[in-house]
Structures are given as C-alpha cells and as structure tokens.
Design an enzyme around this catalytic site. Sequence first.
Site, PDB file in Angstrom:
ATOM      1  N   PHE A 191       5.442  -5.267  16.030  1.00  0.00           N
ATOM      2  CA  PHE A 191       5.022  -3.903  15.653  1.00  0.00           C
ATOM      3  C   PHE A 191       5.412  -2.952  16.788  1.00  0.00           C
ATOM      4  O   PHE A 191       4.617  -2.153  17.263  1.00  0.00           O
ATOM      5  CB  PHE A 191       3.512  -3.806  15.424  1.00  0.00           C
ATOM      6  CG  PHE A 191       2.920  -4.799  14.446  1.00  0.00           C
ATOM      7  CD1 PHE A 191       2.940  -4.556  13.078  1.00  0.00           C
ATOM      8  CD2 PHE A 191       2.309  -5.958  14.901  1.00  0.00           C
ATOM      9  CE1 PHE A 191       2.365  -5.453  12.185  1.00  0.00           C
ATOM     10  CE2 PHE A 191       1.731  -6.853  14.017  1.00  0.00           C
ATOM     11  CZ  PHE A 191       1.761  -6.611  12.658  1.00  0.00           C
ATOM     12  N   ASP A 242       9.994  -4.912  14.291  1.00  0.00           N
ATOM     13  CA  ASP A 242       9.350  -3.850  13.537  1.00  0.00           C
ATOM     14  C   ASP A 242       9.952  -3.813  12.133  1.00  0.00           C
ATOM     15  O   ASP A 242      11.094  -4.242  11.920  1.00  0.00           O
ATOM     16  CB  ASP A 242       9.533  -2.493  14.222  1.00  0.00           C
ATOM     17  CG  ASP A 242       8.481  -1.476  13.805  1.00  0.00           C
ATOM     18  OD1 ASP A 242       7.441  -1.382  14.482  1.00  0.00           O
ATOM     19  OD2 ASP A 242       8.693  -0.804  12.781  1.00  0.00           O
ATOM     20  N   ALA A 298       6.146  -8.175   9.987  1.00  0.00           N
ATOM     21  CA  ALA A 298       5.647  -8.787  11.226  1.00  0.00           C
ATOM     22  C   ALA A 298       5.074 -10.174  10.982  1.00  0.00           C
ATOM     23  O   ALA A 298       5.349 -11.111  11.748  1.00  0.00           O
ATOM     24  CB  ALA A 298       4.589  -7.881  11.851  1.00  0.00           C
ATOM     25  N   ASP A 347       0.936  -5.064  18.455  1.00  0.00           N
ATOM     26  CA  ASP A 347       0.293  -3.743  18.438  1.00  0.00           C
ATOM     27  C   ASP A 347       0.427  -3.141  17.044  1.00  0.00           C
ATOM     28  O   ASP A 347       1.217  -2.225  16.814  1.00  0.00           O
ATOM     29  CB  ASP A 347       0.960  -2.851  19.496  1.00  0.00           C
ATOM     30  CG  ASP A 347       0.337  -1.470  19.571  1.00  0.00           C
ATOM     31  OD1 ASP A 347      -0.797  -1.300  19.079  1.00  0.00           O
ATOM     32  OD2 ASP A 347       0.994  -0.560  20.108  1.00  0.00           O
ATOM     33  N   CYS A 381      -5.955  -0.155  16.777  1.00  0.00           N
ATOM     34  CA  CYS A 381      -6.193   1.294  16.808  1.00  0.00           C
ATOM     35  C   CYS A 381      -7.089   1.714  15.648  1.00  0.00           C
ATOM     36  O   CYS A 381      -7.106   2.885  15.257  1.00  0.00           O
ATOM     37  CB  CYS A 381      -4.879   2.066  16.788  1.00  0.00           C
ATOM     38  SG  CYS A 381      -3.854   1.756  15.329  1.00  0.00           S
TER      39      CYS A 381
END
Length: 397
Positions: free
Chosen positions: A229, A251, A280, A300, A340
Amino acid sequence: MTDALPRIRLLPKTDPRPIRRGAPWVYANQIVMDRRTRSIPAGAIAILEDAERRDVALVAINPQSKIAARILDRDAKETIEADWLARRLKTALDLRERLFDSPHYRLVHAEADGLPGVVIDRFGDVAVLQPNAAWADQRCEMFRDALSGLGMPTVYKNASGRARALEGLDDESMLLSGALGDALPVPMNGATYLADIVAGQKTGLFYDQRPNHAFAQRLASGARVVDVFSHVGGFALAALAGGAASALAVDASAPALALAEAGARASGMDARFSTKQGDAFETLAALAGEGREFDLVVCDPPAFAPSRQALDAGLRAYEKVARLASPLVAKGGYLVLCSCSHAVDLAAFRAASLRGIGRAGREAQLIHTGAAGPDHPQHPHLAESAYLKALFFRLLP
C-alpha cells in the site's frame, strides 16, 4: 454585528461546560431543533446559547448535519471575517515554521487548529484546501486571499473528502488562484517525493507518516524492504534514503507507482527500487508463495474502518494484513503495521495485529508505537484527531 446573527440554544439537558472547556462539536440532539433553527442556512454563523440564554460560543451551523454546530470562537462577540481567518492561519503557520525547515507540511489540521472541517496541505508556494464543512466551503475566496497573503499564491480546492457528502456539499475540485504544472517535488527524510495535486489521492501526499518513515529509516540500513500500500513510495523511498539494499513498492494504483518511480529517480535511488502493481492481499500471498523474505515489511493500508459501522470488518482486515505479511519477515526482521481508521483505537488495532502475527506462527516484540507528525496536532477533546497508528514489531528468530 453579532446582534444580527441567528441564535441557537442548547437543550436544558445539555451541559454547556464541556463546550466552554474546549469541546469542538455540538450535535443535533443537543440543540433545540425548532422550525426557526432548521430554517437557518447551512454554513451560516450563529451564536450558541445555553438553556438560560447565556452566550456560549460563536458557531458554524448546519441543521442538516449530525454535527449541527462547530465551534469557531468562544468569544461570541467575534466576527468571522478576513482578519479573523488571517489570524488563525498565521497561528497555524507559526507552529509549522518552527517545526520544519522546508515549507512542506500540513498547514491546518481542522478542529485542532481552530478551523473546524478544514484541511490545508502546503507544497511550497502551493496550498491545497479541503473545505469539508459548509461554513468553509462558502468562504473559499476568503481562504484563497488569506493564503496568498501568507506566501501561497497558488490555491487548489480539493473537494474529494468523504466528509463533504455528510455536509451536503458537492465534489467539484477547482483551481482558485495561480497555476499548476506537473507533479510537485517534496523533500522529506532525505528522499524526494512527487505529489500530484490534481489527480493524486487526497491532497497528493500523506505528510502524516513523516515521523514513522523516519523511524523505519533507522531500521533500513542494508535491508531488503517491501512497502505494501505504498502510494507514491512513502516508506520505500525513506528506507532507500536510509541505506536499504533494495525496496519493492506494492500498490493497486499504476499512477501512484509511476510517481514513486519518478521520486526514486529524482532521489538518485532508482537502481535499488522496484514496483509491483496489484491487489495488496493477493500480492502478499503471492510473495509468500514464492518464498520471498524481507528484512523490513511495511503495510500502510487505507482506512479499513472509516466509521463505527465498519469497525468489526476493519479489524478483521487488519488482522488479515498482519497474518499475510508476517511470513515475509526474515528471522529477526521488522514488521510495520499502520492504521488511519478513525473508528479503530490503538488498543483494538494492536490486538488485531498481534492476532494476525500469532496466527502466522510468529512471535513479536513491539519496539515502537508511532502517530502522526506534529503538523497534525491532536485536539484534546476530539479522539478522531489521533487517527494514525503505526506499530513497529521485531519478529523473533
């Protein structure tokens, strides 16, 4: 001026003290939502009163939103105009100029910088404005002029934020001033990244991971690195700048990987850099099937749990990432897992990650826990502002 503003009132059951002490939001179910209040246009400025009709704060109101009022100023006599905005932006700028040598950073982090619903990322003399609340969207020209006065003559409005739909706003991005050319070079942690302001994800680059890139860089000397990612090469390019022997960026986006490759060339590190486009999860499984090993594995992903409704599914996804990534880590190597997701707190993310590592038959030491950089300050009354988590594990031999 304040005499002409509409007034909204807290319900008798709503304690005004948290708001007076810093809480930034007032929900629709905390306000007297009569016909008059519902008729106030979204984005209007109003005075918030307590149940005894005493002034509490100056707010931006959106009666159609779950967050019906956002605190702009606790002085109800203030005026939300050009000078007020210039002062807020200058206060935000002063912090970033103290923190960073280069004018590349998040300039405004919404509520934490006293500008609710507003995100501004700076790329030298270019500012990317995300007005994710109605009050700010209606004042784009005011933001443009204030930013120009602070040394950012080119201002681009990015209207791609998911929160805009919740505010009833459109998704039309546009150039507000200046001119934009090719992708912009951004120096960070000894590498050069390229940010596509117009066609890239979010504002073109993720500044929040800067300190986590730096910590991973300390683990990267001589290492074989895979960055899953990777977007425009975030961890991979930082690792190469730290002396990694090689770095593979994975990615799903071909344009993002093209920018990563251009960044590697601009950094003079392209001979040690490679990319792989693909899903991924499928790529992690395929690399393991090939018997590949890396000394530093970084994952990530985007937000798997953007809301509380997606929490359970998001935690399962984070566990799956950890389970698939762990077999790729060489004995004594390092695994970096990031989230996140606003809806996933640190404890839940850590538990999901450890479940995945354990299911892969690996044993781990947690050596570092990272968060967003100081240009993404946390609002002490808003848990959502501490959204980024980065866990650094050493997987034991």
